[in-house]
Design a protein around this motif. Structure first.
Motif, PDB file in Angstrom:
ATOM      1  N   VAL A   5      30.521   4.292 -25.753  1.00 51.28           N
ATOM      2  CA  VAL A   5      31.594   4.514 -24.907  1.00 51.28           C
ATOM      3  C   VAL A   5      31.134   5.374 -23.633  1.00 51.28           C
ATOM      4  CG1 VAL A   5      33.763   5.375 -24.573  1.00 51.28           C
ATOM      5  CG2 VAL A   5      33.111   4.758 -26.944  1.00 51.28           C
ATOM      6  N   SER A   6      31.321   4.685 -22.496  1.00 48.56           N
ATOM      7  CA  SER A   6      31.295   5.464 -21.105  1.00 48.56           C
ATOM      8  C   SER A   6      32.667   6.219 -20.521  1.00 48.56           C
ATOM      9  CB  SER A   6      30.735   3.996 -20.168  1.00 48.56           C
ATOM     10  OG  SER A   6      31.175   4.739 -18.708  1.00 48.56           O
ATOM     11  N   ILE A  46      33.200  -3.580 -21.755  1.00 52.35           N
ATOM     12  CA  ILE A  46      32.336  -3.951 -20.459  1.00 52.35           C
ATOM     13  C   ILE A  46      31.266  -4.680 -20.523  1.00 52.35           C
ATOM     14  CG2 ILE A  46      33.188  -1.809 -19.082  1.00 52.35           C
ATOM     15  CD1 ILE A  46      30.504  -0.571 -19.914  1.00 52.35           C
ATOM     16  N   MET A  47      31.076  -4.991 -21.833  1.00 53.79           N
ATOM     17  CA  MET A  47      29.856  -5.974 -22.265  1.00 53.79           C
ATOM     18  C   MET A  47      30.397  -6.658 -23.666  1.00 53.79           C
ATOM     19  SD  MET A  47      26.168  -3.784 -21.787  1.00 53.79           S
ATOM     20  CE  MET A  47      26.121  -2.873 -20.443  1.00 53.79           C
ATOM     21  N   PHE A  55      30.438  -2.109 -26.620  1.00 54.10           N
ATOM     22  CA  PHE A  55      30.500  -1.244 -25.513  1.00 54.10           C
ATOM     23  C   PHE A  55      31.638  -1.275 -24.732  1.00 54.10           C
ATOM     24  CE2 PHE A  55      26.838  -3.535 -26.690  1.00 54.10           C
ATOM     25  CZ  PHE A  55      25.661  -2.388 -26.767  1.00 54.10           C
ATOM     26  N   LEU A  56      32.001  -0.157 -24.479  1.00 55.56           N
ATOM     27  CA  LEU A  56      33.387   0.385 -23.895  1.00 55.56           C
ATOM     28  C   LEU A  56      33.314   1.421 -22.979  1.00 55.56           C
ATOM     29  CD1 LEU A  56      35.248   0.862 -27.375  1.00 55.56           C
ATOM     30  CD2 LEU A  56      35.347  -1.236 -26.161  1.00 55.56           C
ATOM     31  N   HIS A  57      34.464   1.308 -21.971  1.00 56.34           N
ATOM     32  CA  HIS A  57      34.563   2.064 -20.928  1.00 56.34           C
ATOM     33  C   HIS A  57      35.905   2.528 -21.084  1.00 56.34           C
ATOM     34  CE1 HIS A  57      34.576   3.199 -16.704  1.00 56.34           C
ATOM     35  NE2 HIS A  57      36.106   3.067 -16.548  1.00 56.34           N
TER      36      HIS A  57
ATOM     37  N   GLN B  81      22.684   8.678 -27.607  1.00 52.66           N
ATOM     38  CA  GLN B  81      21.965   8.332 -26.509  1.00 52.66           C
ATOM     39  C   GLN B  81      20.663   8.878 -26.168  1.00 52.66           C
ATOM     40  OE1 GLN B  81      24.253   6.436 -25.070  1.00 52.66           O
ATOM     41  NE2 GLN B  81      25.523   7.073 -26.939  1.00 52.66           N
ATOM     42  N   PHE B 139      23.791  -0.155 -18.890  1.00 59.47           N
ATOM     43  CA  PHE B 139      25.153   0.449 -19.308  1.00 59.47           C
ATOM     44  C   PHE B 139      25.275   1.695 -18.386  1.00 59.47           C
ATOM     45  CE2 PHE B 139      27.904   3.202 -21.854  1.00 59.47           C
ATOM     46  CZ  PHE B 139      28.662   2.224 -22.383  1.00 59.47           C
ATOM     47  N   ARG B 142      26.355   0.847 -14.871  1.00 62.99           N
ATOM     48  CA  ARG B 142      28.081   0.637 -14.837  1.00 62.99           C
ATOM     49  C   ARG B 142      28.839   1.678 -15.033  1.00 62.99           C
ATOM     50  NH1 ARG B 142      28.969  -4.957 -16.158  1.00 62.99           N
ATOM     51  NH2 ARG B 142      27.144  -6.214 -16.792  1.00 62.99           N
ATOM     52  N   HIS B 143      28.312   2.861 -15.883  1.00 60.53           N
ATOM     53  CA  HIS B 143      28.863   3.979 -15.756  1.00 60.53           C
ATOM     54  C   HIS B 143      29.107   4.727 -14.639  1.00 60.53           C
ATOM     55  CE1 HIS B 143      30.214   8.137 -17.642  1.00 60.53           C
ATOM     56  NE2 HIS B 143      29.315   8.249 -16.644  1.00 60.53           N
ATOM     57  N   SER B 146      31.193   3.263 -12.016  1.00 62.77           N
ATOM     58  CA  SER B 146      32.889   3.309 -12.269  1.00 62.77           C
ATOM     59  C   SER B 146      33.532   4.237 -11.842  1.00 62.77           C
ATOM     60  CB  SER B 146      33.117   3.426 -14.052  1.00 62.77           C
ATOM     61  OG  SER B 146      32.623   2.284 -14.507  1.00 62.77           O
TER      62      SER B 146
END
Lengths: 71, 146
Positions: A5-6, A46-47, A55-57, B81, B139, B142-143, B146
């Motif tokens: 998660v972003s 998001i993907m 893959f989440l935002h 991560q 990823f 993209r973060h 945002s």
């Protein structure tokens, strides 16, 4: 399933974060990013998922308890 | 942590997605467990990037110091991560400092030299991990956007 998660903070005042969660976050959940607690406002994929990973935002905002918000 | 347990941790890290148990074990053999407290420096901006880190427990704070000398956090990274991987790819110096954000932050460090050697002897590991590293960087971009 593992949810990568972003977390992006609404307004951009605080840095966000990225972490893996064992459960998919939901709108209204309270999450910790860094030293602060935040409320989840919106979730988007998001993907496309790959193997066991999704893959989440998540858009989040600082969480204030009822006591704090009255002050 | 016992190496067998480390491979279980690695199964929950996207960087290692697609690797077999035997391949995970080979990476576990070159990984070192490190424990940091809140505020402890894991690596420093501008220093040589000689290893990458996998966060197993807790959170880290990625801190950038700008030209005026002011430092500020730009990102928090939690369990599963990867951090410090840019130096593995471009062999440059650290672009940011990484600080423990929680007490008992546990990371596994993988030295660049050992990792490169492993990838040369087992090219399948090299292909899968470089693909996963590219996806992780995507990823993160993209973060950031945002």
């Amino acid at each position: 399933m593992i949810y990568k998660v972003s977390y992006v903070v609404q307004g951009g005042e605080y840095p966000g974060g990225i972490k893996n969660e064992s459960e998919r976050p939901k709108v209204g959940d309270i999450v910790q990013v860094g030293p602060m607690m935040f409320e989840v406002m919106e979730i988007q994929e998001i993907m496309p998922p790959r193997d066991d990973f999704q893959f989440l935002h998540a858009t989040i905002r600082p969480y204030r308890t009822g006591v704090e918000s009255r002050n | 942590m016992h190496e067998e347990d480390l491979t279980q941790v690695m199964r929950r890290v996207e960087l290692f997605r697609g690797l077999s148990q035997a391949q995970l074990q080979r990476i576990a053999n070159i990984s070192a467990r490190e424990v940091y407290g809140k505020g402890d420096t894991i690596c420093t901006q501008g220093s040589p990037g000689d290893r990458m880190y996998i966060i197993s427990h807790g959170q880290v704070e990625v801190v950038v110091r700008d030209r005026s000398g002011e430092s500020y956090p730009v990102l928090y990274l939690g369990q599963g991560q990867v951090v410090g991987e840019m130096a593995l790819i471009d062999q440059g110096v650290r672009s940011a400092s990484v600080i423990g954000a929680d007490d008992n932050t546990i990371v596994y460090s993988i030295p660049n030299e050992d990792f490169t050697q492993l990838c040369q002897t087992d090219t399948a590991i090299g292909y899968v991990m470089m693909r996963n590293l590219a996806q992780d960087l995507s990823f993160k971009l993209r973060h950031r956007d945002s």
